[in-house]
Write an enzyme that holds these catalytic residues in place. Structure first.
Site, mmCIF file in Angstrom:
data_model
loop_
_atom_site.group_PDB
_atom_site.id
_atom_site.type_symbol
_atom_site.label_atom_id
_atom_site.label_comp_id
_atom_site.label_asym_id
_atom_site.label_seq_id
_atom_site.Cartn_x
_atom_site.Cartn_y
_atom_site.Cartn_z
ATOM 1 N N LYS A 219 0.836 -1.205 0.000
ATOM 2 C CA LYS A 219 0.000 0.000 0.000
ATOM 3 C C LYS A 219 0.870 1.254 0.000
ATOM 4 O O LYS A 219 0.693 2.156 -0.822
ATOM 5 C CB LYS A 219 -0.921 0.006 1.220
ATOM 6 C CG LYS A 219 -1.886 1.183 1.250
ATOM 7 C CD LYS A 219 -2.454 1.429 2.621
ATOM 8 C CE LYS A 219 -1.510 2.308 3.425
ATOM 9 N NZ LYS A 219 -2.092 2.820 4.668
ATOM 10 N N ASP A 237 -6.311 0.983 1.043
ATOM 11 C CA ASP A 237 -6.392 1.321 2.469
ATOM 12 C C ASP A 237 -7.764 0.901 2.997
ATOM 13 O O ASP A 237 -8.539 0.238 2.300
ATOM 14 C CB ASP A 237 -6.119 2.811 2.688
ATOM 15 C CG ASP A 237 -7.250 3.697 2.189
ATOM 16 O OD1 ASP A 237 -8.148 3.187 1.480
ATOM 17 O OD2 ASP A 237 -7.247 4.891 2.511
#
Length: 351
Positions: A219, A237
């Site tokens: 991420k 997220d």
């Protein structure tokens, strides 16, 4: 012999007569039955009341209307009876085909692009190193809190070499407002040391190199690659995970599998801005606990419409950041954000 012949003839004649009589009686009975049925039918027809049908169908008593949450008129996808996000089925809603899913997903992204033309990473940064550190610090806290904290950090430690040589306790004190400050201090100092020793103090522009750094996962790596190097990536997220499951783009829960599933619905060139659009929407309108369904611009395309507040006036009160008329999360947002009416966040000292 001759005396028995007349007896045989009589018996034969009687037998034939009986047989013929039986057939005749059956035939007669059938005829009588038909006549009786016909007569009965005529009698029934005479007795049955004749209804007048002057072009009007008989009116049935209408059932009381049921209250169903229906999306606004702009609807292009069925939303009635949609399952809540917690019970999302593996298959697309209503047996949606793969082609229909791709079209709906891309239309949602296009709609969000119109709503958030100023979508951008909501972390303040001036170079890849600052973005990398800020992204690591954003775990378990808001981007606003990180933006209020990093100015002091970067003022004191502007380069990876500076941060790698810092006194941990001093870094911890600066990072305390972001939460989990000891673990975050260890991560940012560790990645700074790795950058200084293995990459000449420069942030690498490859995924395989970034994920080797302390505290850096896929991420974080995609945030840096997409926004500091212009290389497409999907940022999975908590907001992204929540929304793509509500929209039934995928039923996966593992971030890597979500990334793969959603990535297959869009051209690679769209990945970075897609992430911004989805995350912006999750922070401003499609909240975790109480989505503002009544103020949602993509409600007609959402299978989870009705999960949140559907009354337009009540939904407007749930809007956050610039959609609700409040400041955003960046101290120094892009000019496009300001031109669109966005307000920069107040500094930490402002309370």
């Amino acid at each position: 012999m001759g005396e028995h012949e007349p007896d045989d003839g009589k018996k034969t004649a009687k037998t034939a007569k009986k047989a013929t009589g039986k057939k005749t009686s059956k035939k007669a009975a059938g005829t009588v039955g038909k006549k009786a049925a016909a007569a009965g039918g005529k009698a029934a027809a005479r007795k049955a009341p004749v209804r007048k049908t002057a072009g009007k169908a008989p009116v049935k008593k209408a059932a009381p209307p049921r209250k169903v949450a229906v999306a606004p008129k702009k609807a292009t996808a069925a939303v009635a009876g949609a399952s809540p996000a917690k019970t999302v089925a593996p298959e697309p809603p209503g047996g949606e085909s793969r082609t229909a899913l791709v079209r709906r997903a891309r239309r949602i992204d296009r709609e969000l692009a119109e709503v958030y033309p100023y979508a951008h990473p909501e972390l303040d940064f001036e170079n890849p190193f600052q973005l990398l550190v800020a992204t690591v610090l954003s775990a378990q806290t808001t981007d606003l809190r990180v933006n209020q904290t990093t100015p002091a950090l970067f003022a004191k430690y502007p380069t990876p070499e500076d941060l790698a040589a810092a006194v941990p306790e001093e870094v911890e004190e600066i990072l305390r407002p972001t939460g989990f400050f000891r673990a975050k201090t260890k991560s940012v100092m560790g990645l700074s040391k790795a950058l200084a020793e293995e990459f000449g103090g420069e942030v690498p522009g490859r995924l395989e190199d970034l994920v080797k750094l302390p505290g850096v996962g896929r991420k974080t790596a995609f945030v840096v690659l997409g926004n500091a190097f212009g290389r497409p990536g999907i940022t999975v997220d908590t907001h992204f995970q929540r929304l793509v499951r509500r929209w039934k783009w995928t039923a996966e829960t593992d971030p890597d599998k979500i990334e793969a599933a959603v990535g297959s619905l869009f051209p690679k060139s769209d990945w970075t801005m897609l992430s911004h659009h989805v995350i912006f929407h999750g922070r401003r309108i499609c909240h975790a606990r109480k989505p503002a369904c009544g103020a949602c611009p993509i409600a007609p395309l959402c299978p989870a419409y009705g999960e949140g507040e559907t009354d337009p006036e009540k939904a407007k009160k749930l809007l956050k950041y610039e959609k609700g008329g409040f400041p955003g999360q960046r101290l120094k947002p892009p000019q496009s954000y300001l031109d669109a009416g966005g307000k920069p966040a107040p500094p930490l000292a402002a309370g």
